[in-house]
Write an enzyme that holds these catalytic residues in place. Sequence first.
Site, PDB file in Angstrom:
ATOM      1  N   LYS A 242      28.933 -21.459  24.964  1.00  0.00           N
ATOM      2  CA  LYS A 242      27.841 -21.027  24.078  1.00  0.00           C
ATOM      3  C   LYS A 242      28.327 -20.989  22.619  1.00  0.00           C
ATOM      4  O   LYS A 242      27.610 -21.398  21.709  1.00  0.00           O
ATOM      5  CB  LYS A 242      27.300 -19.663  24.510  1.00  0.00           C
ATOM      6  CG  LYS A 242      26.452 -19.704  25.784  1.00  0.00           C
ATOM      7  CD  LYS A 242      25.157 -20.478  25.557  1.00  0.00           C
ATOM      8  CE  LYS A 242      24.227 -20.461  26.755  1.00  0.00           C
ATOM      9  NZ  LYS A 242      23.062 -21.360  26.566  1.00  0.00           N
TER      10      LYS A 242
ATOM     11  N   SER B  99      24.296 -16.278  23.590  1.00  0.00           N
ATOM     12  CA  SER B  99      24.450 -15.058  24.374  1.00  0.00           C
ATOM     13  C   SER B  99      25.448 -14.133  23.706  1.00  0.00           C
ATOM     14  O   SER B  99      26.357 -14.595  22.993  1.00  0.00           O
ATOM     15  CB  SER B  99      24.962 -15.444  25.762  1.00  0.00           C
ATOM     16  OG  SER B  99      25.511 -14.330  26.435  1.00  0.00           O
TER      17      SER B  99
ATOM     18  N   TYR C 130      31.723 -19.547  30.022  1.00  0.00           N
ATOM     19  CA  TYR C 130      30.319 -19.547  29.589  1.00  0.00           C
ATOM     20  C   TYR C 130      30.208 -19.142  28.120  1.00  0.00           C
ATOM     21  O   TYR C 130      29.556 -19.813  27.322  1.00  0.00           O
ATOM     22  CB  TYR C 130      29.538 -18.563  30.467  1.00  0.00           C
ATOM     23  CG  TYR C 130      28.093 -18.333  30.064  1.00  0.00           C
ATOM     24  CD1 TYR C 130      27.103 -19.243  30.411  1.00  0.00           C
ATOM     25  CD2 TYR C 130      27.729 -17.199  29.348  1.00  0.00           C
ATOM     26  CE1 TYR C 130      25.783 -19.021  30.048  1.00  0.00           C
ATOM     27  CE2 TYR C 130      26.408 -16.969  28.989  1.00  0.00           C
ATOM     28  CZ  TYR C 130      25.438 -17.888  29.338  1.00  0.00           C
ATOM     29  OH  TYR C 130      24.136 -17.663  28.973  1.00  0.00           O
TER      30      TYR C 130
END
Lengths: 319, 319
Positions: free
Chosen positions: B151, B123, B147
């Site tokens: 990632k 992402s 997050y």
Amino acid sequence: MQVLIIGGAGMIGRRLAARLLADGSLAGKRLNGLTLFDTVEPEAPRGADIPVRCRQGDLSEAGVAERLLASRPEVIFHLAAVVSGEAETDFDKGYRVNLDATRGLFEAVRASGLTPRVVFTSSIAVFGAPFPDPIPDDFHTTPLTSYGTQKAMGELLLADYSRREIFDGIGLRLPTIVVRPGKPNKAASSFFSGIIREPVAGLEAVCPVSPNLRHWMASPDAAVDFLVHAAGIDSARLRGRPNLTMPGLSITVGAMLAALGRVAGAEALQRVKMERDPFIEKIVSGWPSNFTAARARDLGFQADRNFDDIVRAHMAEVA
Amino acid sequence: MQVLIIGGAGMIGRRLAARLLADGSLAGKRLNGLTLFDTVEPEAPRGADIPVRCRQGDLSEAGVAERLLASRPEVIFHLAAVVSGEAETDFDKGYRVNLDATRGLFEAVRASGLTPRVVFTSSIAVFGAPFPDPIPDDFHTTPLTSYGTQKAMGELLLADYSRREIFDGIGLRLPTIVVRPGKPNKAASSFFSGIIREPVAGLEAVCPVSPNLRHWMASPDAAVDFLVHAAGIDSARLRGRPNLTMPGLSITVGAMLAALGRVAGAEALQRVKMERDPFIEKIVSGWPSNFTAARARDLGFQADRNFDDIVRAHMAEVA
């Protein structure tokens, strides 16, 4: 203040312990106790006038990190790692020690409710060729070894745990440390120290690379200075990016040898045989050789002044 | 060829499955079977003329990844993740699913002896402000969420496992996907879809940011194109850096709304109320808005042509 050094039996850990005991303080606070932890029992520094606990264990085992925090350290130096060569040959051990044990330590801090300053030693091995010259502070981390991968992952954890105020972290990407005392080892970087250390000791050394090869180096004393300085930096100055490339000397092997000749004399220099090894040259050519290290310099971290001083300091130490 | 989609019940996973079944092939090979896996039971696509297995489970549980590999997939799409908002509020779950389950999958592949192409969705959340404009491909990853951290760690693992030839990985940093079907949710990015989806459906929507706010977007169809294209790329062309920022549209909210007016009409546009929300504006202002995505473009990944087409495709889908 209590201080914990994980990796306290290593080359840098022992020097750091001696330095802290000599200073008697860290980050403007008086030292009340020091804990040295490593996989081998750390040697107690001589003449310490505060309590020094020496502990042996495996940080990747359950409960070990938790027990280390019982002394409620305000500063934790996490220097412990499986080195580059071993992390490459033993995939599982590298991840277990360099990644899982680091995360386990961070989780133990989280569970403890303490919010210490955590100084984590990363490495320029988080970078992988090709590179711009010099490498800026905002260059991406694309490691070419499992060791570099594990250090880059540790940096990301350090930043996230710090952002969440679980602790107050700072990560230092150390240059290659030269002159390492001791014996040659199988690391591809071993010769960087060997071509100084062996001739100074009256022994022959082989230089397996071109004199034009450039690399990024710092002395053991500079590395200890970095760690001590890092412990005292106001985290607001890190602006949410706590991982810093440390300043170093970008110097060719030829310039290192010239310094050896100037400081240790022509006889020492003649003990270095130039025998190029394509295998080692290939590995080393993928390593970074020059950084701006602008953020770290702005924060007051200082590189060695020149390589002559590094040779001189090594000679004084082994004299 | 067998294909496995982890996250096969999600918005992208379902579209990808339908696309693969329609194509009947992937990376130049005929599809013989498809496995869809998710935390909720994936719905079997209609009219499939090859066997489709739908499996429900928790990838972070022991043995689950190993069982998924029993079909000996040649391509694995790993799309599953705890989303940004939940990874921020539930620290442990975010690390367990986004990091540990990803690593567990990679380890299961290692143990299996298979060497599949692994397509991993990362992402643009791996990046954190401040940014240059545009952001180059070699910009560092300093995520501002757990997050994004997870990632970025997954990307590092993917690169190391690929370098060691355990599998043949490629990581895609997806832009924000617009227009997401369904209902508004609590994600700070929810409004990017909402300001198009709700007016098209005859509902009112609130735009909480300035029309000048710029962001990096791709349509659901573009995202599926990226995944399909990634499955067929020769890994030699990745030159050891398998994580790629996907191309997108760098577009302001004002330009999105102008496209809505052009394509869906003035009445639709009037359903959007401008009500700035400082809380959301602050979060969103830390997100990246513009990339070169030069490497991905060179490798043949293509952004949406314009936002009008995105609105049109969404309207055709919900008509």
